[in-house]
Structures are given as C-alpha cells and as structure tokens.
Design a protein around this motif. Structure first.
Motif, PDB file in Angstrom:
ATOM      1  N   PRO A 166      -6.378   4.660  -0.852  1.00 26.47           N
ATOM      2  CA  PRO A 166      -5.456   3.665  -1.154  1.00 26.47           C
ATOM      3  C   PRO A 166      -5.535   2.545  -0.231  1.00 26.47           C
ATOM      4  O   PRO A 166      -5.891   2.493   1.076  1.00 26.47           O
ATOM      5  CB  PRO A 166      -4.348   4.363  -0.833  1.00 26.47           C
ATOM      6  N   THR A 167      -5.106   1.397  -0.625  1.00 32.31           N
ATOM      7  CA  THR A 167      -5.156   0.085   0.210  1.00 32.31           C
ATOM      8  C   THR A 167      -4.328   0.005   1.374  1.00 32.31           C
ATOM      9  O   THR A 167      -4.828  -0.582   2.581  1.00 32.31           O
ATOM     10  CB  THR A 167      -4.545  -1.169  -0.743  1.00 32.31           C
ATOM     11  N   ASP A 168      -3.214   0.564   1.289  1.00 31.05           N
ATOM     12  CA  ASP A 168      -2.323   0.878   2.515  1.00 31.05           C
ATOM     13  C   ASP A 168      -3.094   1.605   3.637  1.00 31.05           C
ATOM     14  O   ASP A 168      -2.878   1.267   4.799  1.00 31.05           O
ATOM     15  CB  ASP A 168      -1.002   1.195   2.063  1.00 31.05           C
ATOM     16  N   ILE A 169      -3.507   2.683   3.232  1.00 30.92           N
ATOM     17  CA  ILE A 169      -4.343   3.551   4.273  1.00 30.92           C
ATOM     18  C   ILE A 169      -5.352   2.841   4.815  1.00 30.92           C
ATOM     19  O   ILE A 169      -5.536   2.814   5.827  1.00 30.92           O
ATOM     20  CB  ILE A 169      -4.717   4.893   3.714  1.00 30.92           C
ATOM     21  N   ARG A 183       4.474  -2.069   1.397  1.00 31.65           N
ATOM     22  CA  ARG A 183       3.898  -1.216   2.627  1.00 31.65           C
ATOM     23  C   ARG A 183       2.817  -1.942   3.157  1.00 31.65           C
ATOM     24  O   ARG A 183       2.450  -1.994   4.420  1.00 31.65           O
ATOM     25  CB  ARG A 183       3.193  -0.022   2.023  1.00 31.65           C
ATOM     26  N   PHE A 184       1.968  -2.892   2.501  1.00 33.76           N
ATOM     27  CA  PHE A 184       0.854  -3.393   2.966  1.00 33.76           C
ATOM     28  C   PHE A 184       1.201  -4.612   3.812  1.00 33.76           C
ATOM     29  O   PHE A 184       0.718  -4.544   4.991  1.00 33.76           O
ATOM     30  CB  PHE A 184       0.221  -4.084   1.700  1.00 33.76           C
ATOM     31  N   GLY A 242       8.063   2.595   4.204  1.00 27.98           N
ATOM     32  CA  GLY A 242       8.493   3.563   3.277  1.00 27.98           C
ATOM     33  C   GLY A 242       8.734   3.139   2.035  1.00 27.98           C
ATOM     34  O   GLY A 242       9.113   4.144   1.219  1.00 27.98           O
ATOM     35  N   ASN A 243       8.736   1.819   1.771  1.00 27.26           N
ATOM     36  CA  ASN A 243       9.005   1.284   0.509  1.00 27.26           C
ATOM     37  C   ASN A 243       7.858   2.105  -0.808  1.00 27.26           C
ATOM     38  O   ASN A 243       6.867   2.302  -0.335  1.00 27.26           O
ATOM     39  CB  ASN A 243       8.687  -0.144   0.473  1.00 27.26           C
ATOM     40  N   GLU A 244       8.287   2.186  -2.024  1.00 31.25           N
ATOM     41  CA  GLU A 244       7.561   2.596  -3.049  1.00 31.25           C
ATOM     42  C   GLU A 244       6.405   1.694  -3.466  1.00 31.25           C
ATOM     43  O   GLU A 244       5.324   2.053  -3.908  1.00 31.25           O
ATOM     44  CB  GLU A 244       8.420   3.014  -4.397  1.00 31.25           C
TER      45      GLU A 244
END
Length: 435
Positions: free
Chosen positions: A181-184, A129-130, A122-124
């Motif tokens: 997005p990269t995290d998705i 998040r990655f 949940g970090n900004e």
C-alpha cells in the motif's frame, strides 16, 4: 525630503513654466499679425491651439508626477515604512528592517500539529493518511524532541497495517491485493530518510513480523532495526544501511542489496535465495544456517563473517573478500569462488564439490575433512593450508601452490589431477600419472 530632491523639483517647475509661456506668447503674436481674418476667427484659432498645448503639457505633468511619486516612495522614511508593514502584515519591526531577526519557535506549535496528524493517520481515506505521514515527518524535523516518538509511531503504523500473513491464510492472492500500500511505502520512506542523529542511544526501530514485499528502500537508513521474521521478498535495498540490523529468519528471496551495508548484521536462518549482494558489505555478519543458494556475492566483503552450516550451493562469490570467514559445515557445491580471498578461512567439513576455486587465495585456510571432489583449484594458492583428510578426488590442482600445506598425504594427491606446474610440499613426489 532631501535638499537635492527639492532643487530637482524647483528646476523642473521653472522649465515647465518657460516652455508653457513661450508657445502661448508665440501663438498670440502669430495670429495677431494675420490680415484679413476677423477677431472672432483669431480667437477660435488661438483657443484650439491652446487646447492642444494644454493636452500635451497635461500629459507631461502626469508623467512628472508619477516619476516623483515613485522617487518619494523609495525615499520613504524607514520608520514609516516599518510601521506600515507592521500594520498590514503584523510583522515585528526587527523582521521588517532585518535586525536581530529570530526565527519563530516551531516547537511551540508542535503539540497541536501532532494531535491533528495522529488523528488523520487513522483516517479511512488513504490520501489523508498519506498527508498525515508527511505532516509527522515535518514535525519530526521542526521538533527534535518529538523525532523518536514519531518514528516509533510510524513503525507501529507499519506493524499494525502490514503484518506477515498467517500460514493458514490463502496464499493465492491477486496482484493488486499483494501490492504494498502507498501509505506503508510512504511511512517506510520517511523512516528510511530520517535524521538518525536524533535517534536516542540504544533505541531501535521495531519492524518485526511485517510484510514489506516489493518495498522500495533504496538508500534507506535501517541501521540496528529489528526486522525479525519480516517478509522482505523482492525489496529494493540498493545502498541501504542495514548495519547491525536484526534480520533473523527473514525472507529476502529475490531482493536486491547491491552495495548495501550489512556490517555486523544478524541473519541466522534467513532466506537469501537468489539475492543480489554484489559489492555488499557483510563483514562480521552472522549468517549461520542461512540459505544463500544461487545468491550473487560478486566482489562482496564478508571478512570475518559467520556462515556456519549455511547453504551457498551455486552461489557466485567471484573476487569476494572471504578472509577469515567461517564456512564450517557449509554447502558450497558448484559455487563460483574464482579469484576470491579465502585466506585463513575455516572450511572444516565444508562441501566444496565441483566448486570453482581457480586463482583463489586459500593461504592458511583450514580445509580439514572438506569435500573437494572435482573442485577446480587451478593456480590457487594453498600455501600453509590445512588439508587433513580433505577429499581431493578429481580435484584439479594444475598450477596450484601447495607448498607448506599441512597434513597433505600422497594418497590424497594421487586421487587429484595435477601436472608439473603443481607445487607440492617438499616431502611429496609428483605422482607418476600426472603429466
């Protein structure tokens, strides 16, 4: 220390002693016989020479000491070495000597790692998040009991952060904002390469109503996943496993599904315009009311698939396996089905206007009330085909085999184009205008 090593040291010490005494004695005799040199000078010469000899033998002694030190280190008692390693590294003695070694139970550390990873998810910062996603993947591998929980968390993360845009939102967006997005993408990658053997029976990944435009899901395992209403435009699904997945009402426009596994997949009302499905497995897939306009299904397997009322206008189905496919009411206008296998296919009321069916196998297919206006059926096999009220105006039947065709009337073939190579049922004569 062993007896052999003791003897080696004793022998070397004796040799060193002899070598050292011999030059000392020789030096003294040599200088003592020189005439015309004072005793003081003789003493100085002897002292200098002995200094040189001492330096030489000093270096030799250091080398010998280093040699035996290494030999002694290698021959250190095993229990002493083990004890030393235990003190320095904190190892268990069994680890040091390689006996009865037992891997540490990583599941014991999973709760702490799990909590930290969830907090970071949940970090900004996207890089945090990655890292959290990969940490969760590592935990899923180390702790099989947490495997499915982690997959559900990643699926929820994708649903929350990549929802399908609402219709009232501005459709014109910049390329940067529409990029996945990269995290998705990372979460999708982790889900796609998970060990599915740890998936609980009857549990399915829930990715419904997500916007995954442009995602890379090559070789991904999404078997039985729920993707209802998802936006899957321009997604790379090469060799992906989507067997039994629920893709109802999804938008797959422009996606690549080369050699993808869609066996028994559910795709009613799905948009597959321009989709690449070459060599894909769609056997027993449900595609009623689906839009496959311009889709490429060359050499695909659709055996037993349901395409009731589907739109396949301009679709390429060359050499495709369409055995037993239900095309009832479908639009196949200008589609390319050259060399395809349509044996026992249901084409009742289908629109086959200007369709290419040369060399296709339509044996025992049902073409009742089908529209075959200007269809190209050269050398096609229509043995036993049901042609009740089929519209054959300007259909090219040159070289076609219509022997044993059912419900074929003279009026129908008189509207068609044929020649002496066309094989007709025994009860029908070749029309006079045929060449």
């Amino acid at each position: 220390m062993s007896l052999i090593k003791t003897n080696e040291i004793t022998s070397l010490l004796l040799i060193i002693a002899v070598i050292f005494i011999f030059p000392l004695t020789l030096t003294y005799s040599l200088f003592s016989d020189i005439q015309g040199v004072s005793n003081q000078q003789k003493i100085e010469y002897i002292t200098q020479l002995l200094t040189i000899i001492a330096i030489i033998f000093g270096g030799l002694a250091v080398s010998i000491n280093a040699y035996f030190t290494s030999r002694l280190s290698l021959g250190m008692d095993q229990s002493g070495l083990t004890k030393h390693l235990n003190e320095v590294l904190g190892w268990d003695k069994n680890i040091a000597i390689g006996v009865n070694y037992k891997q540490p139970n990583l599941e014991e550390f999973a709760p702490e790692r799990f909590s930290k990873a969830i907090e970071q998810l949940g970090n900004e910062k996207i890089e945090t998040r990655f890292a959290a996603i990969y940490a969760l993947e590592r935990i899923a591998k180390d702790s099989p009991k947490d495997h499915w929980t982690i997959m559900e968390i990643l699926a929820a993360f994708i649903r929350e952060n990549a929802p399908v845009r609402q219709e009232d939102e501005d459709e014109v967006e910049s390329q940067e904002s529409s990029k996945l997005p990269t995290d998705i993408q990372t979460a999708l990658t982790v889900i796609g390469r998970r060990d599915s053997q740890n998936d609980p029976i009857n549990q399915k990944l829930d990715l419904r109503n997500t916007d995954l435009t442009g995602a890379d899901l090559m070789d991904a395992n999404l078997s039985k996943a729920i993707l209802i209403g998802a936006n899957l435009q321009w997604v790379n699904f090469i060799r992906a496993d989507l067997s039994e997945a629920d893709l109802s009402e999804v938008d797959l426009c422009g996606s690549i599904l080369y050699e993808a596994n869609l066996q028994k997949a559910i795709l009613p009302e799905a948009n597959l315009q321009g989709v690449i499905l070459r060599k894909a497995n769609l056997s027993k897939a449900i595609l009623y009311d689906a839009n496959l306009e311009g889709a490429t299904l060359y050499d695909a397997n659709l055996e037993g698939a349901i395409l009731y009322n589907a739109n396949l206008e301009g679709a390429i189905l060359c050499d495709a396996n369409l055995c037993g496919v239900n095309f009832e009411g479908s639009n196949l206008q200008e589609a390319n089905l050259i060399g395809s296998n349509l044996q026992k296919a249901k084409l009742i009321g289908a629109n086959l206007e200007n369709v290419l069916l040369s060399t296709a196998n339509l044996q025992e297919a049902n073409l009742q009330e089908a529209n075959l206006y200007e269809a190209k059926l050269q050398e096609a096999n229509l043995t036993g085909t049901n042609l009740l009220e089929a519209f054959l105006q300007k259909a090219n039947l040159s070289g076609a085999n219509l022997s044993k065709s059912e419900h074929l009337e003279l009026e129908q073939i008189e509207l068609a184009i044929g020649d002496r190579t066309t094989i007709l049922p025994e009860n029908l004569q070749v029309p006079k205008h045929w060449r």
